[in-house]
Design an enzyme around this catalytic site. Structure first.
Site, PDB file in Angstrom:
ATOM      1  N   GLU A   5      33.399 110.200  81.371  1.00 57.84           N
ATOM      2  CA  GLU A   5      33.337 108.738  81.260  1.00 57.84           C
ATOM      3  C   GLU A   5      33.550 107.996  82.470  1.00 57.84           C
ATOM      4  O   GLU A   5      33.087 106.631  82.401  1.00 57.84           O
ATOM      5  CB  GLU A   5      34.813 108.897  80.248  1.00 57.84           C
ATOM      6  N   GLU A   9      36.640 117.097  74.525  1.00 57.37           N
ATOM      7  CA  GLU A   9      37.832 116.641  74.190  1.00 57.37           C
ATOM      8  C   GLU A   9      38.273 117.269  72.810  1.00 57.37           C
ATOM      9  O   GLU A   9      39.446 117.654  72.364  1.00 57.37           O
ATOM     10  CB  GLU A   9      38.149 115.174  74.275  1.00 57.37           C
TER      11      GLU A   9
END
Length: 706
Positions: free
Chosen positions: A109, A129
């Site tokens: 990210e 995740e």
């Protein structure tokens, strides 16, 4: 040249380029210190008129492993990662992410928020995740779809699997051939930037939903519903990605944030995060420390070239360790080696191995019919018939031929390692290495320490497990150790319920709906009902007080119904098929046995009763194991059950599941059925002292230590 002090992120300026180098070993987890370092670095670079461009990179062989999930439990989290990424993305000077290694989760990210991304061809990145029961929460679901096609973005986010950077040309602006070319390629890339292309903000890319994109969403949603039954996060991942196509960037981020919090507050997220830590904690044991010497394992021998021995041998060959396999009959040896070759050839056909790899692994395997050929091995693992006399004969022979310091291990699944060790003059070198079948596939290894096993041998075996890519859990000696001891009440209650009037398919349905890969009757048929039969025969002294123990299962075996291999067990099977077909004859046998034993059959056995009696008794046995110190911590039991028995990871393992339900509830339900079942209940459903104690204290298994 300018330097700034931050131990987690080094900052330096050279020839107009400010380089922010993450250096927080081991994986540049995005801890508060790293986040602060990144923000301070960006601010310093923007304030410095001599800086024309900013590079974010790493001094480690990984860019970043992502969020520091130890911070999930609270504390001062400011600045949060989204704030850091906002600062990066809105920087007024070009920011280039240079990835010298993998970037996962928040690490990717960070890269996605930069204006440009550079890496090398052999690298991989991912957003894992979902494996922690959550979704990317710092813009990953909004930025990745703006750079990659919808199918790729969805696949990466929904499965969490790492992806090769060469499959992500839209994500990376430059992919070097080799890591050593990164520095030169980065300099050239920076030099090529012009005013018009210097700042490319991912957030400014616009996406829109059309028929083709909607079709991809529909297909992925349908597939995910099937593949991720029981999990909460995968479908929320899809919902978040959809926001990238239907909402403005800022609104998409808010939508992602709401979905992230919805995931965080679920039992699945708690379970998956518990398991993440449990797997890592399994290697932390008090039986050795850094100063304990470790023995070298460079040559291994396996006694027995059957299915189990062959599977064990493959683990070592896969790790490049030479293996000598011993069988007393040459034909058995040839058959065993041929089966290993067949397994490798099958992997090659599926593209998992090259033919060269098949040959190099087979070259590490040799066979012998003489114990004398084992004189120089560092480790020998016995995988012969599960009978104490047989095992002791093998160990007595090994004691005579193996060199001093060789580790003598047994792959027994139930037998007493202490007794096996008495057949040698070196009990300190004897240990249990219980591989799970198929041994070349299953990740779990129960390392069983006997009373006299040395710390050196324990440490060597725990480290060796990592080398052969196993997850090792250290346990003590008792019948069945941890896994098989706990599966005994699970199978016992399933069989008793059949005697009392439940059907195999009802019991199996309840357990598969709970999340087990198969129910106890299907599992028994697959393994072979004769295996359980022989175990019961050998344990008559422990079970003879209950004449109804395993009565139906015993009858089935005595009728030749041994399960899948004979085409009939608790179910029937068509030739060549593994699909169980209910058989009314089994219910008739159960009825006959119930009449013979004076057990009243009932038609009102509920799903709840099945779950409590089968699953809660398994948990209760786990409590006994903890109380006795056979397992050092409840999370070790969870690792054994997820990796060894397919317990659903979204429940975290049996002990985590019990903590989630509440030990008071587990105790109440167990005692309710104990009392309802009269003498049988008193015999088998008595809650353990530890369960009673912890329930009364409103405590958990997780926080218990002996």
């Amino acid at each position: 040249m300018t330097d700034m002090e931050n131990k987690a992120v080094a900052y330096n300026v050279e020839q107009g380029v400010a380089t922010l180098t993450m250096q927080s070993a081991p994986v540049n987890a995005l801890s508060r210190a790293v986040r602060v370092g990144l923000i301070e670095g960006i601010e310093a670079a923007l304030a410095d008129d001599s800086v024309n461009a900013i590079v974010v990179t790493s001094s480690l062989p990984i860019f970043s492993g992502g969020a520091d999930i130890s911070e999930f439990s609270g504390g001062d989290l400011s600045p949060m990662l989204p704030e850091v990424l906002d600062k990066i993305e809105n920087a007024t000077k070009p920011v280039v992410a240079v990835l010298p290694g993998p970037a996962f989760g928040g690490g990717l990210e960070v890269a996605l928020a930069c204006h440009h991304r550079i890496t090398f061809a052999g690298n991989k990145v991912g957003l894992p995740e979902v494996n922690l029961g959550i979704l990317p929460g710092a813009g990953g679901t909004q930025r990745l779809p703006r750079l990659a096609d919808v199918q790729t973005a969805l696949s990466m986010i929904v499965t969490g699997r790492p992806t090769s950077v060469v499959k992500l040309p839209g994500v990376f602006d430059k992919i070097s051939d080799k890591p050593e070319h990164l520095l030169d390629d980065t300099k050239q890339y920076l030099a090529s930037l012009t005013e018009s292309n210097a700042i490319k903000r991912t957030s400014e890319i616009t996406l829109s939903m059309n028929e083709e994109v909607q079709g991809v969403f529909d297909a992925v949603t349908a597939q995910t519903k099937k593949a991720s039954k029981g999990f909460f996060a995968p479908l929320k991942c899809i919902e978040a990605v959809k926001g990238a196509y239907t909402l403005a960037f800022e609104d998409g981020l808010k939508h992602e944030g709401k979905l992230f919090m919805a995931c965080m507050n679920t039992p699945q997220a708690r379970a998956q995060q518990h398991f993440f830590f449990a797997e890592r904690a399994a290697g932390h044991v008090s039986d050795f420390d850094k100063s304990t010497p470790e023995r070298s394992i460079e040559k291994v021998a396996i006694i027995g070239a059957g299915t189990m021995g062959g599977g064990i041998a493959m683990n070592f060959a896969n790790a490049g360790i030479p293996v000598t396999m011993l069988e007393l009959k040459p034909e058995a040896l040839e058959k065993g080696l041929a089966l290993i070759r067949k397994n490798y050839e099958n992997s090659a056909k599926k593209g998992k191995l090259t033919q060269d790899q098949v040959e190099s692994r087979m070259a590490l395997l040799s066979g012998t019919t003489s114990y004398d050929d084992l004189s120089e091995v560092d480790l020998v693992i016995e995988a012969v018939f599960e009978k104490m006399e047989v095992k002791k004969t093998v160990f007595s022979t090994l004691d005579k031929v193996c060199k001093p310091g060789a580790i003598l291990a047994s792959n027994t699944s139930t037998l007493d390692i202490d007794e096996i060790a008495t057949a040698t003059s070196r009990p300190e070198d004897v240990i249990g290495l219980h591989f799970f079948s198929p041994a070349n596939v299953m990740k779990l290894l129960e390392v069983v320490k006997a009373d006299k096993t040395s710390s050196e041998v324990i440490k060597t075996c725990m480290k060796m497990a990592k080398r052969i890519k196993k997850v090792a859990v250290l346990v003590g000696v008792c019948f069945g150790f941890v896994g098989n001891r706990m599966i005994e009440p699970y199978g016992r209650e399933a069989n008793r319920l059949l005697l009392e009037g439940a059907t195999p398919e009802q019991v199996d349905r309840v357990l598969t709906e709970f999340g087990m890969p198969m129910g106890p009757f299907t599992m028994g048929d697959m393994a072979g009902l004769d295996i359980g039969y022989y175990v019961r025969q050998s344990r008559q002294e422990y079970i003879s007080h209950d004449p109804a123990y395993g009565a139906v299962a015993d009858r089935l075996v005595e009728m030749g119904r041994n399960g899948l291999k004979t085409g009939r067990g608790a179910y029937n099977y068509e030739p060549g098929s593994r699909v169980p077909i209910p058989d009314p004859e089994v219910l008739e046998i159960a009825k006959q046995e119930a009449n013979r034993l004076g057990v009243k059959q009932r038609s009102d056995i509920s799903d709840e009763e099945i779950l409590v009696r089968v699953m809660y008794t398994l948990i209760n046995e786990g409590a006994c194991i903890l109380e006795e110190g056979i397992a050092a911590k409840s999370s070790d039991i969870d690792v054994i059950y997820v990796y060894g028995y397919g317990f659903p990871v979204y429940r975290g393992g049996p002990m985590q599941y019990a903590d989630e339900v509440g030990l008071g509830t587990i105790l109440d339900k167990l005692t309710t059925y104990r009392d309802q079942l009269g003498d049988y209940g008193k015999m088998w459903l008595q809650p353990s002292e530890l369960l009673i104690k912890l329930a009364q204290e409103n405590a958990s298994f997780k926080n218990y230590s002996k």
